[in-house]
Design an enzyme around this catalytic site. Structure first.
Site, PDB file in Angstrom:
ATOM      1  N   LEU A 270       0.846  -1.240   0.133  1.00 23.08           N
ATOM      2  CA  LEU A 270      -0.261   0.365  -0.572  1.00 23.08           C
ATOM      3  C   LEU A 270       0.713   1.306   0.276  1.00 23.08           C
ATOM      4  O   LEU A 270       0.705   1.746   0.685  1.00 23.08           O
ATOM      5  CB  LEU A 270      -1.246  -0.730   1.152  1.00 23.08           C
ATOM      6  CG  LEU A 270      -2.055  -1.254   1.173  1.00 23.08           C
ATOM      7  CD1 LEU A 270      -3.207  -0.831   2.774  1.00 23.08           C
ATOM      8  CD2 LEU A 270      -2.896  -0.335  -0.037  1.00 23.08           C
ATOM      9  N   CYS A 280       8.157  -8.743 -14.079  1.00 19.32           N
ATOM     10  CA  CYS A 280       6.716  -9.507 -13.537  1.00 19.32           C
ATOM     11  C   CYS A 280       5.207  -8.898 -13.475  1.00 19.32           C
ATOM     12  O   CYS A 280       4.296  -9.290 -14.009  1.00 19.32           O
ATOM     13  CB  CYS A 280       7.076 -10.335 -12.273  1.00 19.32           C
ATOM     14  SG  CYS A 280       8.082 -11.970 -13.068  1.00 19.32           S
TER      15      CYS A 280
HETATM   16  P1  NAD Z   1      15.649 -14.613 -16.812  1.00 16.24           P
HETATM   17  O1  NAD Z   1      15.509 -13.613 -18.165  1.00 16.24           O
HETATM   18  O2  NAD Z   1      16.367 -13.913 -15.555  1.00 16.24           O
HETATM   19  O3  NAD Z   1      16.266 -15.811 -16.480  1.00 16.24           O
HETATM   20  C1  NAD Z   1      15.732 -16.670 -17.407  1.00 16.24           C
HETATM   21  C2  NAD Z   1      17.186 -17.730 -18.126  1.00 16.24           C
HETATM   22  O4  NAD Z   1      16.770 -18.899 -18.981  1.00 16.24           O
HETATM   23  C3  NAD Z   1      18.166 -16.729 -19.090  1.00 16.24           C
HETATM   24  O5  NAD Z   1      19.366 -16.612 -18.788  1.00 16.24           O
HETATM   25  C4  NAD Z   1      17.941 -17.497 -20.655  1.00 16.24           C
HETATM   26  O6  NAD Z   1      18.970 -17.349 -21.139  1.00 16.24           O
HETATM   27  C5  NAD Z   1      17.589 -18.787 -20.087  1.00 16.24           C
HETATM   28  N1  NAD Z   1      16.974 -19.630 -21.252  1.00 16.24           N
HETATM   29  C6  NAD Z   1      16.096 -18.980 -22.207  1.00 16.24           C
HETATM   30  N2  NAD Z   1      15.327 -20.513 -23.396  1.00 16.24           N
HETATM   31  C7  NAD Z   1      16.395 -20.890 -22.830  1.00 16.24           C
HETATM   32  C8  NAD Z   1      16.502 -22.525 -23.504  1.00 16.24           C
HETATM   33  N3  NAD Z   1      15.911 -22.756 -24.021  1.00 16.24           N
HETATM   34  N4  NAD Z   1      16.706 -23.106 -22.505  1.00 16.24           N
HETATM   35  C9  NAD Z   1      17.935 -22.887 -21.403  1.00 16.24           C
HETATM   36  N5  NAD Z   1      17.587 -21.990 -20.887  1.00 16.24           N
HETATM   37  C10 NAD Z   1      16.828 -20.406 -21.499  1.00 16.24           C
HETATM   38  O7  NAD Z   1      14.510 -14.738 -16.208  1.00 16.24           O
HETATM   39  P2  NAD Z   1      13.635 -14.130 -14.738  1.00 16.24           P
HETATM   40  O8  NAD Z   1      13.535 -13.421 -13.712  1.00 16.24           O
HETATM   41  O9  NAD Z   1      14.841 -15.892 -13.426  1.00 16.24           O
HETATM   42  O10 NAD Z   1      12.249 -14.934 -14.770  1.00 16.24           O
HETATM   43  C11 NAD Z   1      11.926 -16.604 -14.690  1.00 16.24           C
HETATM   44  C12 NAD Z   1      10.729 -17.570 -15.119  1.00 16.24           C
HETATM   45  O11 NAD Z   1       9.716 -17.132 -13.802  1.00 16.24           O
HETATM   46  C13 NAD Z   1       9.801 -16.516 -15.694  1.00 16.24           C
HETATM   47  O12 NAD Z   1       8.533 -16.833 -16.311  1.00 16.24           O
HETATM   48  C14 NAD Z   1       9.962 -15.278 -14.778  1.00 16.24           C
HETATM   49  O13 NAD Z   1       8.038 -14.926 -15.060  1.00 16.24           O
HETATM   50  C15 NAD Z   1       9.546 -16.244 -13.668  1.00 16.24           C
HETATM   51  N6  NAD Z   1       9.224 -15.495 -12.554  1.00 16.24           N
HETATM   52  C16 NAD Z   1      10.226 -14.424 -12.341  1.00 16.24           C
HETATM   53  C17 NAD Z   1      10.317 -13.613 -11.073  1.00 16.24           C
HETATM   54  C18 NAD Z   1      11.139 -13.059 -10.616  1.00 16.24           C
HETATM   55  O14 NAD Z   1      11.456 -12.170  -9.440  1.00 16.24           O
HETATM   56  N7  NAD Z   1      12.408 -12.796 -11.391  1.00 16.24           N
HETATM   57  C19 NAD Z   1       9.667 -14.095  -9.956  1.00 16.24           C
HETATM   58  C20 NAD Z   1       8.758 -15.345 -10.262  1.00 16.24           C
HETATM   59  C21 NAD Z   1       8.597 -16.644 -11.399  1.00 16.24           C
HETATM   60  C1  UGA Z   2       6.300  -9.470  -7.520  1.00 11.46           C
HETATM   61  C2  UGA Z   2       5.939 -10.545  -6.280  1.00 11.46           C
HETATM   62  O1  UGA Z   2       6.606  -9.831  -5.229  1.00 11.46           O
HETATM   63  C3  UGA Z   2       6.931 -11.926  -5.928  1.00 11.46           C
HETATM   64  O2  UGA Z   2       5.742 -12.704  -5.439  1.00 11.46           O
HETATM   65  C4  UGA Z   2       6.804 -12.228  -7.801  1.00 11.46           C
HETATM   66  O3  UGA Z   2       7.130 -13.677  -7.745  1.00 11.46           O
HETATM   67  C5  UGA Z   2       7.852 -11.204  -8.289  1.00 11.46           C
HETATM   68  O4  UGA Z   2       6.968 -10.460  -8.641  1.00 11.46           O
HETATM   69  C6  UGA Z   2       7.481 -12.609  -9.537  1.00 11.46           C
HETATM   70  O5  UGA Z   2       6.754 -12.807 -10.171  1.00 11.46           O
HETATM   71  O6  UGA Z   2       8.676 -11.959 -10.393  1.00 11.46           O
HETATM   72  P1  UGA Z   2       9.367  -8.538  -7.608  1.00 11.46           P
HETATM   73  O7  UGA Z   2       8.604  -7.750  -9.259  1.00 11.46           O
HETATM   74  O8  UGA Z   2      10.058  -8.618  -7.298  1.00 11.46           O
HETATM   75  O9  UGA Z   2       8.378  -8.984  -7.044  1.00 11.46           O
HETATM   76  O10 UGA Z   2       8.858  -7.009  -6.818  1.00 11.46           O
HETATM   77  P2  UGA Z   2       7.897  -6.114  -5.156  1.00 11.46           P
HETATM   78  O11 UGA Z   2       8.798  -6.369  -3.968  1.00 11.46           O
HETATM   79  O12 UGA Z   2       6.823  -7.126  -5.509  1.00 11.46           O
HETATM   80  O13 UGA Z   2       7.792  -4.844  -6.122  1.00 11.46           O
HETATM   81  C7  UGA Z   2       7.059  -4.501  -7.803  1.00 11.46           C
HETATM   82  C8  UGA Z   2       7.258  -3.167  -8.241  1.00 11.46           C
HETATM   83  O14 UGA Z   2       6.222  -2.549  -7.058  1.00 11.46           O
HETATM   84  C9  UGA Z   2       7.636  -2.467  -7.922  1.00 11.46           C
HETATM   85  O15 UGA Z   2       8.453  -1.395  -8.789  1.00 11.46           O
HETATM   86  C10 UGA Z   2       7.864  -1.711  -6.395  1.00 11.46           C
HETATM   87  O16 UGA Z   2       8.846  -0.670  -5.950  1.00 11.46           O
HETATM   88  C11 UGA Z   2       6.112  -1.604  -6.655  1.00 11.46           C
HETATM   89  N1  UGA Z   2       5.808  -1.324  -5.220  1.00 11.46           N
HETATM   90  C12 UGA Z   2       5.460  -2.605  -4.351  1.00 11.46           C
HETATM   91  C13 UGA Z   2       5.029  -0.388  -5.106  1.00 11.46           C
HETATM   92  O17 UGA Z   2       5.383   0.488  -6.014  1.00 11.46           O
HETATM   93  N2  UGA Z   2       4.104  -0.331  -3.980  1.00 11.46           N
HETATM   94  C14 UGA Z   2       4.110  -0.989  -2.870  1.00 11.46           C
HETATM   95  O18 UGA Z   2       3.588  -1.191  -2.009  1.00 11.46           O
HETATM   96  C15 UGA Z   2       5.008  -2.432  -3.188  1.00 11.46           C
END
Ligand code: NAD
Ligand code: UGA
Length: 456
Positions: A270, A280
């Site tokens: 909030l 994401c």
């Molecule tokens: P990222 O871009 O940091 O990493 C993805 C990696 O996958 C890269 O290093 C890329 O080179 C590799 N890759 C792509 N195609 C490939 C293949 N065919 N074989 C092997 N490696 C391959 O991505 P991320 O942020 O880790 O996100 C991954 C997934 O998890 C996404 O679907 C995202 O939505 C989800 N997710 C991300 C977060 C987050 O905080 N970043 C949190 C929760 C879920």
């Molecule tokens: C978010 C979710 O919190 C994770 O649970 C989820 O796994 C992840 O996305 C994902 O699917 O990748 P993240 O994107 O790392 O994680 O960051 P958050 O801490 O959630 O913040 C997201 C954005 O919202 C940031 O830009 C942050 O500044 C903003 N935010 C967050 C606000 O503007 N207000 C808030 O009160 C909280």
């Protein structure tokens, strides 16, 4: 267990490191050879607190790196954690996931038991599609293989990735059969049973409990998107109220605390400001809308949240416009490039949108971030942006500052001494309300937060 993790990004690498640390034998695979080369040297390709300490502390037996899919042939469990970025029409790009599925199919051995786990955030039906791709690839021989499937979405936050993996609130597992449930429970058993020693550099919470939530694959997919959409809506809600607070003279920080103290609402997510960004929330909200469209459904609430979010970026710029009237030629300092503190991730960062708006108006931008050194490919082609290594070198150059990321270092600056030291600096737009929240007050330069009474 022998585990293969595909994708060495924020999720894949964190998952692999945590699973290796708790005793599994993990091989991390990525198609990007630079990432793997860097990891083999113990250098993390992503900025995540504690990651390099973890890399140096885990044996090669428990954590190894590869670019060859054949190195996953003996993994009992293969976790897919590749990216699913948004395409221009908002749909999730499934090319990486589908590419990984084909590569997996090519290296499996008949008769050997495997569980293919999708951890990437994927549209409804994608787990089924991974199964279909593998079945199609193996054709008539599929019956000779022992392959099960599970959906295991990830909920970690960047900047707290390791903490969240060792202390997950819930582990969601979507699968159809008992054998897979047992194996997935075994994978996470040390974390759920708290039978591992918490690494020293990760905050310990004694007697922590994590909930394992078992469901079907489709529900697991929808849980992940809905969780992110809900949090995005929550932030956009408070930002909408913040706009009203500016007109009415209310203080959004008080309002937020006041409503958040109702436990049904809760204080988290909030915090008003220039809105949500990152890898994401933006892509997952638009992917959810695209999924609904496939069923001829609209998602007006989520669409509104996206709209409000983009207005918040514009609000920061309009504060500059109403103070200076003319933005062309205005020298603006941007403090913070990553989408939030604690990460080097600039995907859909609010700073990028604000910089692009300013560059379009002809402003001159000076940008600083303690970790990110440039955002070249994310912004419009321009000579009017300069990246400053030290914030102190930026301050004497600018007419205005916009705090776009609440990196703790920005609150340490001697704000009260700015009027004397930087006479050209006339306005500070605090896009995260970080100064006012930390009790930092000054009259000159002028201070403008989001949803607070100006000057306070
Ligand atoms: P990222 O871009 O940091 O990493 C993805 C990696 O996958 C890269 O290093 C890329 O080179 C590799 N890759 C792509 N195609 C490939 C293949 N065919 N074989 C092997 N490696 C391959 O991505 P991320 O942020 O880790 O996100 C991954 C997934 O998890 C996404 O679907 C995202 O939505 C989800 N997710 C991300 C977060 C987050 O905080 N970043 C949190 C929760 C879920
Ligand atoms: C978010 C979710 O919190 C994770 O649970 C989820 O796994 C992840 O996305 C994902 O699917 O990748 P993240 O994107 O790392 O994680 O960051 P958050 O801490 O959630 O913040 C997201 C954005 O919202 C940031 O830009 C942050 O500044 C903003 N935010 C967050 C606000 O503007 N207000 C808030 O009160 C909280």
């Amino acid at each position: 267990m022998k585990v293969g993790v595909i994708g060495a990004g924020y999720v894949g690498l964190t998952t692999a490191v945590a699973l290796g640390y708790i005793g599994h034998e993990v091989t991390v695979l990525d198609i990007n050879p630079d990432r793997i080369a860097s990891l083999k040297k113990g250098v993390s390709p992503i900025h995540e607190e504690g990651m390099e300490d973890m890399l140096s502390g885990i044996s090669e037996q428990n954590l190894s790196f590869s670019v060859n899919y054949t190195d996953l042939t003996d993994s009992e469990l293969i976790i897919i954690a590749v990216g699913t970025p948004a395409m221009p029409d908002g749909k999730a790009n499934m090319a990486y996931l589908e590419g990984a599925a084909v590569s997996i199919a090519e290296i499996l051995k008949p008769g050997q038991p495997y569980i293919i786990v999708v951890k990437s955030t994927v549209p409804i039906g994608s787990n089924q599609r991974v199964e279909h791709i593998i079945r199609r690839h193996l054709g008539q021989k599929y019956n000779q293989y022992q392959i099960d499937y599970a959906s295991n979405p990830e909920f970690l936050r960047e900047g707290f990735a390791l903490f969240d993996t060792f202390f997950p609130e819930r582990i969601v597992i979507g699968c159809n059969d008992e054998h897979t449930k047992v194996a997935m429970n075994e994978l996470y058993a040390p974390i759920v049973q708290r039978s591992f020693k918490v690494p020293e550099f990760i905050k310990n919470i004694p007697d922590y409990t994590s909930k394992v939530f078992l469901t079907d694959r489709t529900s697991a997919e929808l849980i992940k998107y809905s969780a992110n959409a809900f949090l995005s809506v929550k932030i956009s809600f408070i930002n909408e109220i913040a706009r009203l607070a500016e007109y009415t003279g209310a203080d959004i920080i008080s309002v937020s605390q006041g409503i958040g103290s109702d436990s049904r609402i809760g204080t988290k997510f909030l915090e008003a400001g220039i809105g949500w960004g990152g890898s994401c929330f933006p892509k997952d909200t638009s992917a959810l809308i695209s999924i609904a469209r496939e069923y001829d459904l609209n998602m007006p609430l989520i669409e509104a949240a996206i709209n409000i979010n983009s207005q918040m970026r514009k609000l920061a710029v309009s504060k500059l416009q109403s103070h200076f009237k003319v933005l062309r030629g205005l020298k603006v300092g941007i403090l913070g490039l990553s989408f939030k503190p604690g990460t080097d991730d600039v995907r859909d960062a609010p700073a990028i949108d604000i910089i692009n708006i300013l560059l379009n108006y002809g402003s001159l931008v000076y940008a600083h971030d303690p970790i990110v050194k440039g955002v070249g490919k994310h912004i419009i082609d321009s000579n009017d942006i300069e990246y400053m290594a030290e914030v102190e070198d930026l301050l004497p150059l600018v007419d205005a500052l916009v705090i776009t990321t609440d990196w703790p270092m920005y609150k340490q600056l001697n704000w009260q001494g700015f009027a004397e030291k930087y006479p050209d600096l006339k306005l500070v737009v605090d896009g995260r309300n970080m100064l006012v929240k930390n009790g930092i007050r000054f009259e000159t330069p002028e201070y403008a937060g989001i949803g607070i009474i100006d000057g306070q």
